[in-house]
Each structure stands twice: as structure tokens, then as C-alpha cells.
Design a protein around this motif. Structure first.
Motif, PDB file in Angstrom:
ATOM      1  N   LEU A   1      59.506  -0.263 -18.798  1.00 35.51           N
ATOM      2  CA  LEU A   1      58.137  -0.068 -19.281  1.00 35.51           C
ATOM      3  C   LEU A   1      57.684  -1.271 -20.103  1.00 35.51           C
ATOM      4  N   GLY A   2      58.589  -1.856 -20.873  1.00 36.34           N
ATOM      5  CA  GLY A   2      58.247  -3.054 -21.637  1.00 36.34           C
ATOM      6  C   GLY A   2      57.855  -4.210 -20.732  1.00 36.34           C
ATOM      7  N   PHE A   3      58.613  -4.413 -19.649  1.00 39.35           N
ATOM      8  CA  PHE A   3      58.283  -5.461 -18.688  1.00 39.35           C
ATOM      9  C   PHE A   3      56.933  -5.187 -18.041  1.00 39.35           C
ATOM     10  N   CYS A   4      56.726  -3.952 -17.604  1.00 38.87           N
ATOM     11  CA  CYS A   4      55.458  -3.548 -16.980  1.00 38.87           C
ATOM     12  C   CYS A   4      54.287  -3.781 -17.947  1.00 38.87           C
ATOM     13  N   ASN A   5      54.467  -3.383 -19.188  1.00 41.79           N
ATOM     14  CA  ASN A   5      53.410  -3.568 -20.189  1.00 41.79           C
ATOM     15  C   ASN A   5      53.109  -5.038 -20.432  1.00 41.79           C
ATOM     16  N   ASN A   6      54.140  -5.879 -20.452  1.00 41.67           N
ATOM     17  CA  ASN A   6      53.910  -7.313 -20.665  1.00 41.67           C
ATOM     18  C   ASN A   6      53.141  -7.936 -19.508  1.00 41.67           C
ATOM     19  N   VAL A   7      53.435  -7.504 -18.284  1.00 42.86           N
ATOM     20  CA  VAL A   7      52.694  -7.997 -17.120  1.00 42.86           C
ATOM     21  C   VAL A   7      51.235  -7.526 -17.198  1.00 42.86           C
ATOM     22  N   ILE A   8      51.044  -6.266 -17.556  1.00 47.51           N
ATOM     23  CA  ILE A   8      49.688  -5.714 -17.663  1.00 47.51           C
ATOM     24  C   ILE A   8      48.875  -6.439 -18.729  1.00 47.51           C
ATOM     25  N   VAL A   9      49.509  -6.790 -19.834  1.00 51.67           N
ATOM     26  CA  VAL A   9      48.796  -7.500 -20.904  1.00 51.67           C
ATOM     27  C   VAL A   9      48.271  -8.843 -20.407  1.00 51.67           C
ATOM     28  N   VAL A  10      49.050  -9.526 -19.589  1.00 51.99           N
ATOM     29  CA  VAL A  10      48.596 -10.810 -19.034  1.00 51.99           C
ATOM     30  C   VAL A  10      47.370 -10.589 -18.144  1.00 51.99           C
ATOM     31  N   PHE A  11      47.441  -9.591 -17.259  1.00 49.34           N
ATOM     32  CA  PHE A  11      46.299  -9.295 -16.390  1.00 49.34           C
ATOM     33  C   PHE A  11      45.084  -8.829 -17.203  1.00 49.34           C
ATOM     34  N   ALA A  12      45.328  -8.077 -18.259  1.00 44.39           N
ATOM     35  CA  ALA A  12      44.225  -7.618 -19.109  1.00 44.39           C
ATOM     36  C   ALA A  12      43.562  -8.794 -19.826  1.00 44.39           C
ATOM     37  N   ALA A  13      44.355  -9.761 -20.251  1.00 42.80           N
ATOM     38  CA  ALA A  13      43.786 -10.949 -20.887  1.00 42.80           C
ATOM     39  C   ALA A  13      42.900 -11.708 -19.903  1.00 42.80           C
ATOM     40  N   VAL A  14      43.369 -11.814 -18.657  1.00 42.53           N
ATOM     41  CA  VAL A  14      42.561 -12.460 -17.621  1.00 42.53           C
ATOM     42  C   VAL A  14      41.288 -11.659 -17.367  1.00 42.53           C
ATOM     43  N   ALA A  15      41.398 -10.327 -17.369  1.00 37.65           N
ATOM     44  CA  ALA A  15      40.226  -9.474 -17.159  1.00 37.65           C
ATOM     45  C   ALA A  15      39.210  -9.650 -18.288  1.00 37.65           C
ATOM     46  N   LEU A  16      39.671  -9.775 -19.519  1.00 40.15           N
ATOM     47  CA  LEU A  16      38.752  -9.990 -20.644  1.00 40.15           C
ATOM     48  C   LEU A  16      38.042 -11.333 -20.534  1.00 40.15           C
ATOM     49  N   ILE A  17      38.786 -12.347 -20.143  1.00 38.82           N
ATOM     50  CA  ILE A  17      38.165 -13.663 -19.949  1.00 38.82           C
ATOM     51  C   ILE A  17      37.159 -13.600 -18.810  1.00 38.82           C
ATOM     52  N   ALA A  18      37.531 -12.910 -17.728  1.00 41.05           N
ATOM     53  CA  ALA A  18      36.609 -12.757 -16.598  1.00 41.05           C
ATOM     54  C   ALA A  18      35.347 -12.007 -17.017  1.00 41.05           C
ATOM     55  N   ALA A  19      35.489 -10.981 -17.843  1.00 39.42           N
ATOM     56  CA  ALA A  19      34.316 -10.240 -18.327  1.00 39.42           C
ATOM     57  C   ALA A  19      33.413 -11.154 -19.154  1.00 39.42           C
ATOM     58  N   CYS A  20      34.009 -12.011 -19.974  1.00 37.02           N
ATOM     59  CA  CYS A  20      33.212 -12.974 -20.760  1.00 37.02           C
ATOM     60  C   CYS A  20      32.462 -13.934 -19.846  1.00 37.02           C
ATOM     61  N   VAL A  21      33.140 -14.427 -18.822  1.00 34.13           N
ATOM     62  CA  VAL A  21      32.513 -15.356 -17.881  1.00 34.13           C
ATOM     63  C   VAL A  21      31.380 -14.665 -17.125  1.00 34.13           C
ATOM     64  N   VAL A  22      31.627 -13.444 -16.665  1.00 31.01           N
ATOM     65  CA  VAL A  22      30.609 -12.703 -15.921  1.00 31.01           C
ATOM     66  C   VAL A  22      29.384 -12.437 -16.788  1.00 31.01           C
ATOM     67  N   LEU A  23      29.597 -12.009 -18.014  1.00 23.26           N
ATOM     68  CA  LEU A  23      28.460 -11.728 -18.901  1.00 23.26           C
ATOM     69  C   LEU A  23      27.720 -13.003 -19.294  1.00 23.26           C
ATOM     70  N   SER A  24      28.458 -14.087 -19.508  1.00 22.01           N
ATOM     71  CA  SER A  24      27.795 -15.357 -19.821  1.00 22.01           C
ATOM     72  C   SER A  24      26.973 -15.836 -18.628  1.00 22.01           C
ATOM     73  N   HIS A  25      27.523 -15.692 -17.453  1.00 25.78           N
ATOM     74  CA  HIS A  25      26.782 -16.040 -16.228  1.00 25.78           C
ATOM     75  C   HIS A  25      25.513 -15.198 -16.120  1.00 25.78           C
ATOM     76  N   SER A  26      25.633 -13.942 -16.437  1.00 26.37           N
ATOM     77  CA  SER A  26      24.488 -13.028 -16.378  1.00 26.37           C
ATOM     78  C   SER A  26      23.375 -13.475 -17.321  1.00 26.37           C
ATOM     79  N   VAL A  27      23.749 -13.806 -18.533  1.00 25.57           N
ATOM     80  CA  VAL A  27      22.756 -14.235 -19.525  1.00 25.57           C
ATOM     81  C   VAL A  27      22.096 -15.540 -19.089  1.00 25.57           C
TER      82      VAL A  27
END
Length: 176
Positions: A20-46
Motif C-alpha cells: 500500500l505504501g508503494f501504491c500510495n507513493n505512485v499515486i502521489v506522483v500522478f496526483a502531483a502531475v494532475a494538479l499541475i495539469a489542472a493549473c495549466v488547463v485553468l490558466s489556458h482557460s483564463v
């Protein structure tokens, strides 16, 4: 419990905790990418609205999907770090034994709530998948996507809480 069963229980809990620790660490990396992607998408929108007066139909919803996924999928990681909100003012006032009982009761109550939430989330995701539900926007993405992310995250959170409840029972030294 004999020594063989206790050792097997210790090994099983340790293996689950590592997995579960390994799975969570992988998910955190993908979540960080998702947060950056959300910032890029919203900035593009504005920028596209401000500079080109162009309507956007997908940006807000895409950002919400990314944020929902990142939030729910990282819940187990945060719980594993004991990073959720707790009332720390009581910790210093209570004895260590009472704090252990308090923590166990909080974990059990949290597990019961999260298990109910996960179950309802899975039923919601199933209904959205079977009925082909989509959002009300012009883009119309399937609603099963955020519902499955929500349900998966809550299920991982339940597993994390169960491990935290079980660890004290299995981390005792094995009898000789």
C-alpha cells in the motif's frame, strides 16, 4: 495464537503495508502531475477567454475531474502519514494509554464512515457506468470517471485505516 500464526500475521500485515505504501507513493506522483495539469488547463482557460474572447467548454470540467481525482486518490497517503486533521490539544492532556484508545476509536469510526462512503461511491459509479451518465456541459464527459476515482480513493483509504487498526495487534513480539 501460536508463534507460527503470529509470525504469519506479522508478515502479512508488513507485506500489505509495504504494498500500500508503494501504491500510495505512485499515486502521489500522478496526483502531483494532475494538479499541475489542472493549473495549466485553468490558466489556458483564463488566457483564451481574456485574449481571444473564446468560449471554453471543457476546461473547467477537466480541471474539476483532475482535482477530484488528486484529492480522493491521495487520501490514503495522507492517512498513512497521519496528516488528516486531528485535535492535538487533547494529546498533551491525556495519558498515553488514553491516547492509544482515543486513536483506536477515531480509526474505527473513520473506517466505518469511509467504508460507507466507498460503498455508496461504488454504487454511484456503477449506476453512472450502466446508465451512461454524462455531465450537463457541452463537452459531456462520462460521470463514471470522477465517481470511479472517488470510489477507488475511498477504498484505498479504508485499506489504509484497516492496516492502522491492525498493526498494533500484529506488531507485538511473537511468543517463544
Amino acid at each position: 495464537m501460536n508463534r507460527t500464526n503470529a509470525a504469519a500475521g506479522n508478515m502479512l500485515v508488513a507485506a500489505l503495508e509495504r504494498g500500500l505504501g508503494f501504491c500510495n507513493n505512485v499515486i502521489v506522483v500522478f496526483a502531483a502531475v494532475a494538479l499541475i495539469a489542472a493549473c495549466v488547463v485553468l490558466s489556458h482557460s483564463v488566457l483564451t477567454r481574456a485574449l481571444f474572447h473564446s468560449p471554453n467548454y471543457w476546461q473547467d470540467e477537466a480541471a474539476v475531474f483532475l482535482l477530484v481525482g488528486a484529492t480522493f486518490m491521495t487520501a490514503a497517503y495522507v492517512q498513512g502519514q497521519r496528516g488528516h486533521i486531528g485535535i492535538e490539544a487533547f494529546v498533551g492532556l491525556l495519558s498515553p494509554m488514553v491516547n492509544r484508545i482515543r486513536l483506536w476509536l477515531v480509526d474505527v469510526a473513520s473506517f466505518l464512515f469511509c467504508a460507507f462512503f466507498a460503498w455508496k461511491s461504488w454504487t454511484l459509479a456503477h449506476e453512472a457506468w450502466i446508465d451512461g451518465q454524462v455531465s450537463n456541459s457541452m463537452w459531456s464527459p462520462p460521470l463514471a470517471i470522477p465517481y470511479v476515482l472517488m470510489a477507488s480513493g475511498m477504498t484505498l483509504l479504508c485499506v489504509q485505516i484497516l492496516l492502522q487498526i491492525a498493526i498494533p495487534f500484529f506488531s507485538r513480539p511473537t511468543p517463544r
